[in-house]
Every structure is written in structure tokens, then in C-alpha cells.
Design an enzyme around this catalytic site. Sequence first.
Site, short mmCIF file in Angstrom:
data_model
loop_
_atom_site.label_atom_id
_atom_site.label_comp_id
_atom_site.label_asym_id
_atom_site.label_seq_id
_atom_site.Cartn_x
_atom_site.Cartn_y
_atom_site.Cartn_z
N ILE A 288 2.19 -47.78 -30.65
CA ILE A 288 3.07 -48.84 -30.17
C ILE A 288 2.46 -49.50 -28.94
O ILE A 288 2.06 -48.81 -28.00
CB ILE A 288 4.45 -48.26 -29.80
N CYS A 289 2.39 -50.82 -28.95
CA CYS A 289 1.91 -51.56 -27.79
C CYS A 289 3.12 -51.99 -26.98
O CYS A 289 3.83 -52.93 -27.34
CB CYS A 289 1.11 -52.78 -28.23
N LEU A 290 3.38 -51.23 -25.90
CA LEU A 290 4.55 -51.48 -25.06
C LEU A 290 4.20 -51.02 -23.65
O LEU A 290 3.74 -49.90 -23.46
CB LEU A 290 5.74 -50.69 -25.62
#
Length: 152
Positions: free
Chosen positions: A84-86
Site C-alpha cells: 500500500i502506498c500511503l
Amino acid sequence: MQRVSRLTRELSLLATEPPPGITCWQNGQLDDLRAQILGGVDTPYEKGIFNLEIIVPERYPFEPPKIRFLTPIYHPNIDSAGRICLDVLKLPPKGAWRPSLNISTLLTSIQLLMAEPNPDDPLMANISSEYKYNKQLFLLNAREWTEKYAGQ
């Protein structure tokens, strides 16, 4: 010791007062957790149940947990390995993780990201451009994946 008592407290709170649409539990050891996020109403993930793996590092809460989707999801900020890109999942200076955040906050942030993708910081460039320039196709693909992989 601080890590164990904090994790125990967080898990107890997640069990008694979970955020809407989110459940989280231990998977054997205290540092190996699983979570489920229900796809939000009026999103292409509606009616989907998405499973996540949470690995809590030794240095927690000074280091963020490693969280990834186990259920495939069609999303510009989540890759095929479930990463996840967060920003809140990364340490500063690139990330926004702070020890004051907790697992409940992270899962709520991921749920929000599912409802509101960030196409300007994608992990999946092709899905991101589809989201930006052909939203109908994106919604169709995301709904298909949800039915195929996250349907009950």
C-alpha cells in the site's frame, strides 16, 4: 515491554470499539495480526471483504507496522503484492508515521484510501491513468475484481 502493553491495549480497543467496517485480531503471535475491511458504500469495493496482514515491528510504536492486502484489489495505490502506498505507513522524512498513531488509525486511513484513491502518488501507473482519464472503465474493473476476489 512497552510494545507488548501498547499492542494488548490497542487490540482490546479494536475488539470492543472497532472502527465501522473494520475488524482486527491476533494471528497466533502478538506481532502477527490480521484485519478485514469492508468495502465502503458507494465505492466500487462495496460488499467486498478485504483481508489484510499486519506485521508489527520490534520498534513499534517508533516504527510503523507493515500492512499489506491479502485479498487482490484493483486500486492505483495498492500493487499486485498487496503493498500500500500511503504516507502514514512510512517513516519521515518521506512518510507521516508518528508514534501517536495506532493500528486502528492506520486501518481507518486505508479504508479512506480505498474510497478516495490518490492517483498522483500511484503504485500502479496503468490503473492510476485509467482512474484519471477513464473513470468508468476503472469503476467497472474495480467492481469486477471486488466480485471475483472479495465477494462473500
